[in-house]
Motif scaffolding. Structure first.
Motif, PDB file in Angstrom:
ATOM      1  N   GLU A  98       9.222  -2.455   7.717  1.00 20.77           N
ATOM      2  CA  GLU A  98       8.452  -2.719   6.501  1.00 20.77           C
ATOM      3  C   GLU A  98       7.867  -1.391   6.053  1.00 20.77           C
ATOM      4  OE1 GLU A  98       8.392  -5.458   4.938  1.00 20.77           O
ATOM      5  OE2 GLU A  98       9.417  -6.627   6.461  1.00 20.77           O
TER       6      GLU A  98
ATOM      7  N   VAL B   6       5.449   0.752   3.075  1.00 18.39           N
ATOM      8  CA  VAL B   6       4.583   0.821   1.896  1.00 18.39           C
ATOM      9  C   VAL B   6       4.360   2.299   1.589  1.00 18.39           C
ATOM     10  CG1 VAL B   6       3.427  -1.384   2.337  1.00 18.39           C
ATOM     11  CG2 VAL B   6       2.426   0.713   3.252  1.00 18.39           C
TER      12      VAL B   6
ATOM     13  N   VAL C 276       3.706   3.989  -9.302  1.00 18.18           N
ATOM     14  CA  VAL C 276       3.491   2.716  -8.594  1.00 18.18           C
ATOM     15  C   VAL C 276       4.556   1.705  -9.041  1.00 18.18           C
ATOM     16  CG1 VAL C 276       1.900   0.755  -8.316  1.00 18.18           C
ATOM     17  CG2 VAL C 276       1.013   3.102  -8.204  1.00 18.18           C
ATOM     18  N   GLU C 277       4.826   1.684 -10.357  1.00 16.41           N
ATOM     19  CA  GLU C 277       5.858   0.792 -10.906  1.00 16.41           C
ATOM     20  C   GLU C 277       7.244   1.161 -10.364  1.00 16.41           C
ATOM     21  OE1 GLU C 277       5.584  -1.948 -12.801  1.00 16.41           O
ATOM     22  OE2 GLU C 277       3.474  -1.634 -12.305  1.00 16.41           O
TER      23      GLU C 277
ATOM     24  N   TYR D 196       8.013   2.612  -7.552  1.00 18.95           N
ATOM     25  CA  TYR D 196       8.136   2.156  -6.161  1.00 18.95           C
ATOM     26  C   TYR D 196       8.416   0.653  -6.123  1.00 18.95           C
ATOM     27  CZ  TYR D 196       6.699   6.384  -3.634  1.00 18.95           C
ATOM     28  OH  TYR D 196       6.660   7.632  -3.074  1.00 18.95           O
ATOM     29  N   LYS D 197       7.724  -0.076  -6.998  1.00 24.81           N
ATOM     30  CA  LYS D 197       7.906  -1.524  -7.033  1.00 24.81           C
ATOM     31  C   LYS D 197       9.382  -1.852  -7.268  1.00 24.81           C
ATOM     32  CE  LYS D 197       4.331  -3.905  -9.030  1.00 24.81           C
ATOM     33  NZ  LYS D 197       3.714  -4.432 -10.273  1.00 24.81           N
TER      34      LYS D 197
ATOM     35  N   ARG E 106      11.368  -1.880  -4.435  1.00 24.05           N
ATOM     36  CA  ARG E 106      10.848  -2.912  -3.528  1.00 24.05           C
ATOM     37  C   ARG E 106       9.919  -2.347  -2.457  1.00 24.05           C
ATOM     38  NH1 ARG E 106      13.211  -7.455  -4.719  1.00 24.05           N
ATOM     39  NH2 ARG E 106      15.180  -7.418  -5.833  1.00 24.05           N
TER      40      ARG E 106
ATOM     41  N   LYS F 241       5.929  -1.586  -1.981  1.00 18.93           N
ATOM     42  CA  LYS F 241       4.606  -1.715  -2.598  1.00 18.93           C
ATOM     43  C   LYS F 241       3.867  -0.403  -2.437  1.00 18.93           C
ATOM     44  CE  LYS F 241       3.760  -6.597  -2.620  1.00 18.93           C
ATOM     45  NZ  LYS F 241       4.471  -7.311  -1.549  1.00 18.93           N
TER      46      LYS F 241
ATOM     47  N   VAL G 141       0.247   2.081  -3.580  1.00 20.57           N
ATOM     48  CA  VAL G 141      -1.135   2.085  -4.062  1.00 20.57           C
ATOM     49  C   VAL G 141      -1.557   3.531  -4.270  1.00 20.57           C
ATOM     50  CG1 VAL G 141      -2.273   2.166  -1.776  1.00 20.57           C
ATOM     51  CG2 VAL G 141      -3.402   1.001  -3.634  1.00 20.57           C
TER      52      VAL G 141
ATOM     53  N   LEU H  39      -2.784  -3.544   1.579  1.00 17.08           N
ATOM     54  CA  LEU H  39      -1.376  -3.204   1.356  1.00 17.08           C
ATOM     55  C   LEU H  39      -0.613  -3.170   2.688  1.00 17.08           C
ATOM     56  CD1 LEU H  39       0.531  -2.023  -0.986  1.00 17.08           C
ATOM     57  CD2 LEU H  39       0.065   0.185   0.059  1.00 17.08           C
TER      58      LEU H  39
ATOM     59  N   ALA I  16       2.185  -6.040   4.055  1.00 18.46           N
ATOM     60  CA  ALA I  16       3.588  -5.692   4.307  1.00 18.46           C
ATOM     61  C   ALA I  16       4.153  -6.441   5.500  1.00 18.46           C
ATOM     62  CB  ALA I  16       3.709  -4.182   4.520  1.00 18.46           C
TER      63      ALA I  16
END
Ligand code: G4P
Length: 290
Positions: free
Chosen positions: A52, A54, A72-73, A75-76, A79, A81, A83, A99, A103
């Motif tokens: 996992e 982040v 941030v977008e 990375y989204k 997939r 997450k 911060v 966060l 995960a």
């Protein structure tokens, strides 16, 4: 950056990382929000398969807020997450903790459904100088003093309890920067992640000033009053010297002193909050970054 990355150092860092990865559930990749691409090790996909992951955009106090949001977008979309974070400030510790816990939430739930109480174990990874130690101190807070070796864990590993179900490895995983792409290597140098002594400081600062003029012209002219929109690229450093009254004996501008000042002030966030790379840098430099 104090470490010179010879192949031997890289191999050792990689070995240690792989050994530690066996112990953890969540990899927390720290990048510098001013240069999220240059400070991200491109090998991470291979290294962290099956974990996992982040991402933390650290030092976001020094980066352009609207571009940090774009990252941030981005990375989204991958997939992952992410911060934004400021490890040197007391704010928002909870968002980073949530966060990391989030995960591994699915894994924890599965274990609980089987009646097993599972603690999430996380490790911070990143290249030198992105703020790994500062981040661990910020997240761990006073809990850090209460660490202790645990049975079954490789000798010397320390775990810090962050919440009842989350532990952080006390030592961060060190990644090595990739220096093949000239632009990204230059960004690493601007933010101080490559030792200044290994390069010509005036050339570096001259390049930085050109980039800053493109990225934040008003802030640059505000900081160094002798710079105008008419100043030629090659005269920017001399204008910084003139703005500050840095002269050499016998006449002429002390451009070396100006170079060190410009780099220091950029790194300290005194010129502006500037991000050097937007997510579309990847498209513009397709293929160059690997
Ligand atoms: P590392 O373990 O990844 O190598 O990085 P480390 O924590 O040592 O941090 C490197 C530098 O970055 C430190 O400054 C630290 O204070 C600074 N830093 C870390 N996180 C942040 C942040 O969110 N915002 C800002 N502005 N700075 C941050 P230094 O000048 O090298 O040391 P010091 O003078 O703080 O002792």
């Amino acid at each position: 950056m104090l470490i010179q990355w010879y192949p031997g150092h890289m191999a050792k860092a990689r070995r240690m990382l792989i050994e530690n990865l066996k112990l953890i559930d969540v990899v927390v990749e720290l990048v510098d929000a001013r240069a999220p691409l240059a400070t991200r090790n491109p090998d991470f996909d291979d290294l962290f398969t099956g974990k996992e992951r982040v991402a933390v955009l650290n030092k976001s106090d020094l980066a352009a807020p609207e571009i940090t949001k774009l990252w941030v977008e981005h990375y989204k979309k991958e997939r992952i997450k992410a911060v934004e974070f400021v490890s040197t400030s007391a704010q928002k510790r909870g968002a980073a903790v949530a966060l990391i816990e989030g995960a591994a939430a699915e894994k924890v739930k599965k274990m609980r459904d089987k009646g097993v109480s599972k603690t999430v174990r996380a490790m911070i990874v990143g290249i030198p100088n992105v703020g790994k130690s500062t981040f661990i101190n910020r997240i761990a807070g006073e809990n850090r003093a209460q660490t202790g070796d645990k049975p079954g864990v490789t000798k010397g590993k320390q775990w810090v309890k962050i919440t009842p179900y989350l532990e952080l490895m006390d030592t961060p995983g060190l990644l090595w920067p990739k220096l093949e792409n000239e632009t990204l290597a230059r960004h690493l140098a601007y933010i101080g992640s490559i030792n200044d002594e290994t390069m010509d400081v005036e050339t570096l600062a001259g390049n930085l000033l050109c980039d800053l003029r493109r990225l934040c012209p008003a802030a640059l002219m505000e900081r160094y009053k002798k710079i105008t929109s008419e100043t030629a690229d090659e005269a920017l450093l001399a204008m910084v010297a003139q703005s500050r009254g840095f002269m050499v004996r016998g006449g002429g501008y002390d451009t070396e002193r100006a170079a060190r000042i410009a780099l220091d002030e950029y790194r300290g966030g005194k010129i502006a909050r500037v991000t050097l790379e937007t997510p579309d840098f990847l498209e513009a430099h397709n293929g160059e970054t690997q």
